[in-house]
Motif scaffolding. Structure first.
Motif, PDB file in Angstrom:
ATOM      1  N   UNK A 141       0.887  -1.243   0.028  1.00 52.91           N
ATOM      2  CA  UNK A 141       0.088   0.000  -0.126  1.00 52.91           C
ATOM      3  C   UNK A 141       1.141   1.193   0.059  1.00 52.91           C
ATOM      4  N   UNK A 142       1.953   1.281   0.901  1.00 46.32           N
ATOM      5  CA  UNK A 142       2.873   2.266   0.742  1.00 46.32           C
ATOM      6  C   UNK A 142       3.573   2.531  -0.515  1.00 46.32           C
ATOM      7  N   UNK A 143       3.844   1.637  -1.280  1.00 44.48           N
ATOM      8  CA  UNK A 143       4.606   1.617  -2.502  1.00 44.48           C
ATOM      9  C   UNK A 143       3.664   2.330  -3.405  1.00 44.48           C
ATOM     10  N   UNK A 144       2.158   1.645  -3.407  1.00 43.99           N
ATOM     11  CA  UNK A 144       1.311   1.930  -4.482  1.00 43.99           C
ATOM     12  C   UNK A 144       0.852   3.636  -4.240  1.00 43.99           C
ATOM     13  N   UNK A 145       0.808   4.063  -3.111  1.00 43.71           N
ATOM     14  CA  UNK A 145       0.374   5.386  -2.737  1.00 43.71           C
ATOM     15  C   UNK A 145       1.377   6.494  -3.463  1.00 43.71           C
ATOM     16  N   UNK A 146       2.467   6.216  -3.468  1.00 41.40           N
ATOM     17  CA  UNK A 146       3.389   7.202  -4.295  1.00 41.40           C
ATOM     18  C   UNK A 146       3.487   6.566  -5.836  1.00 41.40           C
ATOM     19  N   UNK A 147       3.683   5.624  -6.191  1.00 42.12           N
ATOM     20  CA  UNK A 147       4.084   5.081  -7.506  1.00 42.12           C
ATOM     21  C   UNK A 147       2.767   5.677  -8.725  1.00 42.12           C
ATOM     22  N   UNK A 200       8.815   3.473  -0.040  1.00 40.52           N
ATOM     23  CA  UNK A 200       8.453   4.930  -0.237  1.00 40.52           C
ATOM     24  C   UNK A 200       9.461   5.540  -1.180  1.00 40.52           C
ATOM     25  N   UNK A 201      10.744   5.528  -0.590  1.00 37.67           N
ATOM     26  CA  UNK A 201      11.910   6.286  -1.738  1.00 37.67           C
ATOM     27  C   UNK A 201      12.037   5.684  -2.914  1.00 37.67           C
ATOM     28  N   UNK A 206      10.707   6.420  -9.106  1.00 31.07           N
ATOM     29  CA  UNK A 206      10.189   5.670 -10.053  1.00 31.07           C
ATOM     30  C   UNK A 206       9.371   6.781 -10.800  1.00 31.07           C
ATOM     31  N   UNK A 207       8.400   7.558  -9.978  1.00 31.89           N
ATOM     32  CA  UNK A 207       7.692   8.710 -10.517  1.00 31.89           C
ATOM     33  C   UNK A 207       8.603   9.858 -11.001  1.00 31.89           C
ATOM     34  N   UNK A 208       9.535  10.151 -10.246  1.00 35.45           N
ATOM     35  CA  UNK A 208      10.404  11.151 -10.744  1.00 35.45           C
ATOM     36  C   UNK A 208      11.035  10.803 -12.292  1.00 35.45           C
ATOM     37  N   UNK A 209      11.618   9.643 -12.295  1.00 35.59           N
ATOM     38  CA  UNK A 209      12.264   9.333 -13.671  1.00 35.59           C
ATOM     39  C   UNK A 209      11.167   9.207 -14.636  1.00 35.59           C
ATOM     40  N   UNK A 210       9.955   8.713 -14.498  1.00 30.38           N
ATOM     41  CA  UNK A 210       8.860   8.714 -15.423  1.00 30.38           C
ATOM     42  C   UNK A 210       8.655  10.111 -16.022  1.00 30.38           C
ATOM     43  N   UNK A 211       8.499  11.152 -15.097  1.00 30.81           N
ATOM     44  CA  UNK A 211       8.195  12.496 -15.509  1.00 30.81           C
ATOM     45  C   UNK A 211       9.161  13.132 -16.048  1.00 30.81           C
ATOM     46  N   UNK A 212      10.558  13.278 -15.780  1.00 27.76           N
ATOM     47  CA  UNK A 212      11.568  13.584 -16.481  1.00 27.76           C
ATOM     48  C   UNK A 212      11.877  13.144 -18.005  1.00 27.76           C
ATOM     49  N   UNK A 213      11.560  11.807 -18.134  1.00 21.77           N
ATOM     50  CA  UNK A 213      11.685  11.228 -19.438  1.00 21.77           C
ATOM     51  C   UNK A 213      10.572  11.648 -20.245  1.00 21.77           C
ATOM     52  N   UNK A 214       9.327  11.898 -19.942  1.00 23.18           N
ATOM     53  CA  UNK A 214       8.242  12.110 -20.685  1.00 23.18           C
ATOM     54  C   UNK A 214       8.463  13.727 -21.144  1.00 23.18           C
ATOM     55  N   UNK A 215       8.906  14.606 -20.204  1.00 26.33           N
ATOM     56  CA  UNK A 215       9.036  16.064 -20.574  1.00 26.33           C
ATOM     57  C   UNK A 215      10.089  16.257 -21.852  1.00 26.33           C
ATOM     58  N   UNK A 216      11.139  15.433 -21.525  1.00 24.92           N
ATOM     59  CA  UNK A 216      12.325  15.713 -22.644  1.00 24.92           C
ATOM     60  C   UNK A 216      11.882  15.016 -23.645  1.00 24.92           C
ATOM     61  N   UNK A 217      11.287  13.654 -23.599  1.00 22.94           N
ATOM     62  CA  UNK A 217      10.928  13.076 -24.943  1.00 22.94           C
ATOM     63  C   UNK A 217      10.093  13.899 -25.792  1.00 22.94           C
TER      64      UNK A 217
END
Length: 452
Positions: A141-147, A200-201, A206-217
């Motif tokens: 649940x902790x992992x899901x909440x953030x990812x 949680x970390x 994972x969230x940060x990597x996806x956002x950075x990749x989407x913007x740059x791509x």
């Protein structure tokens, strides 16, 4: 092709020659790019595994399967975009290439927002399906909440990568995958282990990597569009084009969901075998994914080259691409299986410090090593059928293989336990590849008939 090449196709329309150099200009960069994904999985497993509790590792495994079910079910965005762009590329139709990109991006953002809105329900359903114990469920649940926050960005990355692969721009695909997963890996270690944020970390990374990749791509692709070839909104959302795209997406989505359901079923059965066996299987599945993403590079080459050959209406390129990629895939798979048999136990030691989990993983290592060989043809045929947009056949063969898989588990697991579980997975992979290969001659004859 290079990461700085223009969007303008050079000699993309009409007949072309398939060579090893052309195959590996796509396959090698994407293999390297995709290898960062299982490397990410290995790092996440190692970070959580070094916390010293099997429940933490099992919770991460359950959470990872849940997100596979959620996100990879939408892999049709990547696959359909690749096939349609490759065929437009083979015809030399620059306007349609852009139109496919915008259609896919629109669908990605709508679906991504839908995932966020439905996230509480998705978590409840996921925990019900996986049925973990209370301690494992709390970690999940902790992992899901953030990812879950990465939903829109993750799906946008599917559309971007599909466009890039459809044009055969392997180096650009490598760049984007490396940025996404590299950012994720560094932050996973920093946040999860160094700063002590744990699961949680790992999720926030994972969230940060996806956002950075989407913007740059998005900025890279948009910057290469030629405005003279820009389609109007009426063309982007033309009813016939949307109908064809949704039909293709539907079939690929069913195929992807069934594939992930097979892996989820394996995890679900693993929970009944106890948290130690579940944790050991999670470690071994990370090893399987290394082989899977390794073979995906050649599957991507098959996607682009077969799609391009159909767009160009040139059968010799299709046949040669199929033969050459199959030879490389099977050879590579055999080498991978031998490598895991020789060094797999040492890799297990790197992934977890829990002695009892290590011991169980050693026992089932040969089954995990074999998946590279049994899955090679399945990966490759997926690439061929995606590039050719023969989605209905791919869907139907996946459903047939899944039925055989379920029947085999019903027989083998009660008799052989976890050995039966891994044997069923290998049978499932083998049947998928062989059944699709048997359909290729007839489908190719039908597809290329008008050009003959």
């Amino acid at each position: 092709m290079t990461a700085t090449e223009s969007l303008e196709p050079v000699g993309s329309a009409g007949p072309f020659h398939v060579s090893n150099r052309l195959i590996f200009s796509i396959a090698l960069p994407m293999t390297l790019g995709f290898l960062t994904t299982p490397l990410l999985g290995l790092v996440d497993t190692a970070v959580v595994g070094r916390l010293g509790r099997a429940e933490m590792l099992a919770g991460l495994a359950v959470g990872a399967v849940m997100f596979d079910l959620i996100f990879t079910t939408f892999n049709f965005l990547r696959a359909a975009t690749t096939g349609l762009v490759a065929q437009a590329y083979g015809r030399g139709d620059r306007r349609e290439q852009q139109a496919v990109f915008w259609r896919s991006m629109a669908i990605a953002l709508v679906c991504g927002l839908g995932i966020l809105l439905l996230s509480p329900l998705l978590l409840l359903v996921g925990l019900w399906l996986m049925a973990p114990g209370p301690e494992v469920a709390a970690v999940t649940s902790t992992y899901f909440f953030y990812r879950i926050l990465s939903g829109p960005a993750a799906l946008a990355n599917y559309a971007i990568l599909g466009f890039v692969l459809g044009r055969g721009q392997g180096t650009l695909g490598l760049l984007l995958q490396t940025i996404i997963n590299g950012t994720n890996i560094v932050l996973s270690i920093l946040l999860g282990l160094v700063l002590g944020w744990g699961v949680a970390g790992v999720a926030i990374a994972t969230v940060t990597g996806e956002v950075v990749g989407a913007i740059l791509g998005f900025l890279i692709v948009l910057g290469r569009f030629d405005r003279q070839d820009a389609p109007g909104w009426a063309a982007v959302f033309a009813r016939d084009r949307l109908k064809a795209l949704f039909g293709l997406n539907r079939d690929i989505m069913i195929r992807s969901f069934v594939l992930l359901a097979a892996f989820a079923l394996m995890t679900r059965i693993g929970t009944a075998l106890g948290p130690v066996t579940l944790a050991a299987n999670a470690v071994l599945m990370s090893i399987f994914l290394v082989a899977g993403y390794y073979l995906d590079g050649l599957a991507n080459a098959a996607e682009q080259l077969t799609g391009r050959s159909i767009g160009a209406a040139y059968r010799p390129a299709f046949d040669r691409a199929l033969r050459m990629t199959a030879a490389w895939a099977l050879g590579l798979a055999a080498a991978t299986t031998l490598a895991f048999l020789a060094f797999g136990n040492a890799l297990v030691d790197l992934l977890t410090t829990v002695a009892v989990v290590r011991a169980v993983a050693y026992e089932y290592m040969p089954w995990a090593a074999l998946t590279a060989l049994t899955g090679a043809l399945a990966f490759l045929m997926d690439g061929v059928f995606i590039g050719a947009t023969w989605s209905r056949d791919m869907r139907n063969m996946m459903l047939a293989a899944f039925l055989v898989y379920c029947a085999s588990l019903a027989v083998l697991v009660p008799l052989f336990g976890n050995h039966g579980l891994w044997a069923g997975l290998n049978l499932f992979l083998l049947m998928r590849g062989i059944s699709l290969l048997a359909l290729v001659p007839r489908r190719a004859a039908q597809t290329f008939r008008p050009a003959q």
